[in-house]
Write a protein that holds these residues in place. Sequence first.
Motif, PDB file in Angstrom:
ATOM      1  N   SER A  52     -10.125  -2.936  -8.911  1.00  0.00           N
ATOM      2  CA  SER A  52     -10.731  -3.886  -9.836  1.00  0.00           C
ATOM      3  C   SER A  52      -9.924  -5.182  -9.875  1.00  0.00           C
ATOM      4  CB  SER A  52     -10.815  -3.283 -11.236  1.00  0.00           C
ATOM      5  OG  SER A  52      -9.504  -3.000 -11.727  1.00  0.00           O
ATOM      6  N   TRP A  53     -10.536  -6.220 -10.464  1.00  0.00           N
ATOM      7  CA  TRP A  53      -9.865  -7.515 -10.540  1.00  0.00           C
ATOM      8  C   TRP A  53      -8.538  -7.398 -11.278  1.00  0.00           C
ATOM      9  CZ3 TRP A  53      -8.578 -10.499 -14.879  1.00  0.00           C
ATOM     10  CH2 TRP A  53      -8.090 -11.767 -14.576  1.00  0.00           C
ATOM     11  N   SER A  54      -8.514  -6.600 -12.333  1.00  0.00           N
ATOM     12  CA  SER A  54      -7.303  -6.454 -13.137  1.00  0.00           C
ATOM     13  C   SER A  54      -6.327  -5.452 -12.558  1.00  0.00           C
ATOM     14  CB  SER A  54      -7.683  -6.017 -14.552  1.00  0.00           C
ATOM     15  OG  SER A  54      -8.282  -4.726 -14.508  1.00  0.00           O
ATOM     16  N   ALA A  55      -6.735  -4.773 -11.467  1.00  0.00           N
ATOM     17  CA  ALA A  55      -5.927  -3.720 -10.838  1.00  0.00           C
ATOM     18  C   ALA A  55      -5.796  -2.480 -11.711  1.00  0.00           C
ATOM     19  CB  ALA A  55      -4.539  -4.230 -10.454  1.00  0.00           C
ATOM     20  N   SER A  56      -6.604  -2.372 -12.733  1.00  0.00           N
ATOM     21  CA  SER A  56      -6.515  -1.219 -13.630  1.00  0.00           C
ATOM     22  C   SER A  56      -7.276  -0.009 -13.104  1.00  0.00           C
ATOM     23  CB  SER A  56      -7.051  -1.596 -15.016  1.00  0.00           C
ATOM     24  OG  SER A  56      -8.412  -1.975 -14.931  1.00  0.00           O
ATOM     25  N   SER A  57      -8.180  -0.238 -12.154  1.00  0.00           N
ATOM     26  CA  SER A  57      -8.980   0.866 -11.626  1.00  0.00           C
ATOM     27  C   SER A  57      -8.998   0.821 -10.103  1.00  0.00           C
ATOM     28  CB  SER A  57     -10.416   0.780 -12.133  1.00  0.00           C
ATOM     29  OG  SER A  57     -10.471   0.886 -13.542  1.00  0.00           O
ATOM     30  N   THR A  58      -8.884   2.000  -9.491  1.00  0.00           N
ATOM     31  CA  THR A  58      -8.964   2.119  -8.041  1.00  0.00           C
ATOM     32  C   THR A  58      -9.862   3.294  -7.675  1.00  0.00           C
ATOM     33  OG1 THR A  58      -7.005   3.525  -7.949  1.00  0.00           O
ATOM     34  CG2 THR A  58      -6.660   1.158  -7.657  1.00  0.00           C
ATOM     35  N   SER A  59     -10.412   3.239  -6.476  1.00  0.00           N
ATOM     36  CA  SER A  59     -11.219   4.334  -5.954  1.00  0.00           C
ATOM     37  C   SER A  59     -10.905   4.517  -4.482  1.00  0.00           C
ATOM     38  CB  SER A  59     -12.716   4.041  -6.121  1.00  0.00           C
ATOM     39  OG  SER A  59     -13.082   3.953  -7.475  1.00  0.00           O
ATOM     40  N   TYR A  60     -11.061   5.748  -4.001  1.00  0.00           N
ATOM     41  CA  TYR A  60     -10.765   6.042  -2.595  1.00  0.00           C
ATOM     42  C   TYR A  60     -11.832   6.952  -2.012  1.00  0.00           C
ATOM     43  CZ  TYR A  60      -6.104   4.340  -3.782  1.00  0.00           C
ATOM     44  OH  TYR A  60      -5.050   3.554  -4.194  1.00  0.00           O
ATOM     45  N   ALA A  61     -12.056   6.798  -0.725  1.00  0.00           N
ATOM     46  CA  ALA A  61     -12.882   7.757  -0.007  1.00  0.00           C
ATOM     47  C   ALA A  61     -12.119   9.074   0.082  1.00  0.00           C
ATOM     48  CB  ALA A  61     -13.191   7.233   1.395  1.00  0.00           C
ATOM     49  N   ASP A  62     -12.835  10.166   0.089  1.00  0.00           N
ATOM     50  CA  ASP A  62     -12.187  11.485   0.147  1.00  0.00           C
ATOM     51  C   ASP A  62     -11.319  11.626   1.395  1.00  0.00           C
ATOM     52  OD1 ASP A  62     -14.988  13.344  -1.281  1.00  0.00           O
ATOM     53  OD2 ASP A  62     -13.350  12.244  -2.222  1.00  0.00           O
ATOM     54  N   SER A  63     -11.730  10.990   2.475  1.00  0.00           N
ATOM     55  CA  SER A  63     -11.023  11.144   3.742  1.00  0.00           C
ATOM     56  C   SER A  63      -9.636  10.497   3.729  1.00  0.00           C
ATOM     57  CB  SER A  63     -11.850  10.534   4.877  1.00  0.00           C
ATOM     58  OG  SER A  63     -12.110   9.166   4.627  1.00  0.00           O
ATOM     59  N   VAL A  64      -9.376   9.599   2.773  1.00  0.00           N
ATOM     60  CA  VAL A  64      -8.086   8.912   2.743  1.00  0.00           C
ATOM     61  C   VAL A  64      -7.309   9.191   1.458  1.00  0.00           C
ATOM     62  CG1 VAL A  64      -9.057   7.067   4.163  1.00  0.00           C
ATOM     63  CG2 VAL A  64      -8.899   6.748   1.681  1.00  0.00           C
ATOM     64  N   LYS A  65      -7.917   9.905   0.547  1.00  0.00           N
ATOM     65  CA  LYS A  65      -7.271  10.163  -0.740  1.00  0.00           C
ATOM     66  C   LYS A  65      -5.956  10.897  -0.527  1.00  0.00           C
ATOM     67  CE  LYS A  65     -10.455  10.690  -3.727  1.00  0.00           C
ATOM     68  NZ  LYS A  65     -11.542  11.249  -4.576  1.00  0.00           N
ATOM     69  N   GLY A  66      -4.905  10.401  -1.189  1.00  0.00           N
ATOM     70  CA  GLY A  66      -3.589  11.008  -1.048  1.00  0.00           C
ATOM     71  C   GLY A  66      -2.778  10.450   0.097  1.00  0.00           C
ATOM     72  N   ARG A  67      -3.412   9.695   0.993  1.00  0.00           N
ATOM     73  CA  ARG A  67      -2.707   9.097   2.129  1.00  0.00           C
ATOM     74  C   ARG A  67      -2.678   7.576   2.048  1.00  0.00           C
ATOM     75  NH1 ARG A  67      -4.726   9.528   7.103  1.00  0.00           N
ATOM     76  NH2 ARG A  67      -6.909   9.690   6.432  1.00  0.00           N
ATOM     77  N   PHE A  68      -3.741   6.972   1.538  1.00  0.00           N
ATOM     78  CA  PHE A  68      -3.848   5.519   1.440  1.00  0.00           C
ATOM     79  C   PHE A  68      -3.698   5.089  -0.012  1.00  0.00           C
ATOM     80  CE2 PHE A  68      -6.749   4.650   5.384  1.00  0.00           C
ATOM     81  CZ  PHE A  68      -5.883   5.393   6.169  1.00  0.00           C
ATOM     82  N   SER A  69      -3.193   3.865  -0.175  1.00  0.00           N
ATOM     83  CA  SER A  69      -3.036   3.317  -1.517  1.00  0.00           C
ATOM     84  C   SER A  69      -3.397   1.828  -1.508  1.00  0.00           C
ATOM     85  CB  SER A  69      -1.598   3.498  -2.004  1.00  0.00           C
ATOM     86  OG  SER A  69      -1.422   2.920  -3.278  1.00  0.00           O
ATOM     87  N   ILE A  70      -4.279   1.447  -2.422  1.00  0.00           N
ATOM     88  CA  ILE A  70      -4.687   0.046  -2.530  1.00  0.00           C
ATOM     89  C   ILE A  70      -3.971  -0.577  -3.722  1.00  0.00           C
ATOM     90  CG2 ILE A  70      -6.719   0.577  -3.948  1.00  0.00           C
ATOM     91  CD1 ILE A  70      -8.179  -1.717  -2.493  1.00  0.00           C
ATOM     92  N   SER A  71      -3.567  -1.822  -3.576  1.00  0.00           N
ATOM     93  CA  SER A  71      -2.888  -2.522  -4.661  1.00  0.00           C
ATOM     94  C   SER A  71      -3.126  -4.017  -4.515  1.00  0.00           C
ATOM     95  CB  SER A  71      -1.386  -2.222  -4.646  1.00  0.00           C
ATOM     96  OG  SER A  71      -0.796  -2.680  -3.440  1.00  0.00           O
ATOM     97  N   ARG A  72      -2.817  -4.747  -5.570  1.00  0.00           N
ATOM     98  CA  ARG A  72      -2.905  -6.199  -5.498  1.00  0.00           C
ATOM     99  C   ARG A  72      -1.785  -6.765  -6.349  1.00  0.00           C
ATOM    100  NH1 ARG A  72      -8.823  -7.527  -7.482  1.00  0.00           N
ATOM    101  NH2 ARG A  72      -8.221  -9.591  -6.686  1.00  0.00           N
ATOM    102  N   ASP A  73      -1.139  -7.815  -5.857  1.00  0.00           N
ATOM    103  CA  ASP A  73      -0.015  -8.366  -6.615  1.00  0.00           C
ATOM    104  C   ASP A  73      -0.428  -9.609  -7.398  1.00  0.00           C
ATOM    105  OD1 ASP A  73       1.672  -9.884  -3.733  1.00  0.00           O
ATOM    106  OD2 ASP A  73      -0.314 -10.174  -4.587  1.00  0.00           O
ATOM    107  N   ASN A  74      -1.594 -10.123  -7.130  1.00  0.00           N
ATOM    108  CA  ASN A  74      -2.135 -11.247  -7.884  1.00  0.00           C
ATOM    109  C   ASN A  74      -3.609 -11.381  -7.517  1.00  0.00           C
ATOM    110  OD1 ASN A  74      -2.267 -12.707  -5.384  1.00  0.00           O
ATOM    111  ND2 ASN A  74      -0.078 -13.105  -5.637  1.00  0.00           N
ATOM    112  N   VAL A  75      -4.220 -12.422  -7.934  1.00  0.00           N
ATOM    113  CA  VAL A  75      -5.645 -12.602  -7.652  1.00  0.00           C
ATOM    114  C   VAL A  75      -5.890 -12.775  -6.166  1.00  0.00           C
ATOM    115  CG1 VAL A  75      -7.637 -14.111  -8.016  1.00  0.00           C
ATOM    116  CG2 VAL A  75      -6.107 -13.577  -9.912  1.00  0.00           C
TER     117      VAL A  75
END
Length: 121
Positions: A52-75
């Motif tokens: 999400s824009w605020s980085a408060s929510s993330t979602s992952y495909a089942d195939s990558v869950k636990g291995r990939f991580s999404i993040s954002r340090d600013n807009v």
Amino acid sequence: QVQLVESGGGLVQAGGSLRLSCAASGRTSSSYAMGWFRQAPGKEREFVASISWSASSTSYADSVKGRFSISRDNVRTVYLQMNSLKPEDTAVYYCAAARVRGTRPEGYEYWGQGTQVTVSS
């Protein structure tokens, strides 16, 4: 308009890691959610992760869950940390921006040019 540029792709052995970056420019003052998608040869583009824009929510495909991580340090910058990579993760990876976060490519308004990730066995 929003311009997106991915970087960080490359060739890695199975079990290795890569971190993809997506730099946004242009009309980034708006509140855009960001997503990562990938497309392998002969396959449809598929959802990988979103944030999400605020980085408060993330979602992952089942195939990558636990291995990939999404993040954002600013807009303007979003990352995809990929660990324990598998040969089936080989694809062109795209970042995309949307006003409403989702898992369907059709819901995203802006796209980067993609970066190749190749995982050797």
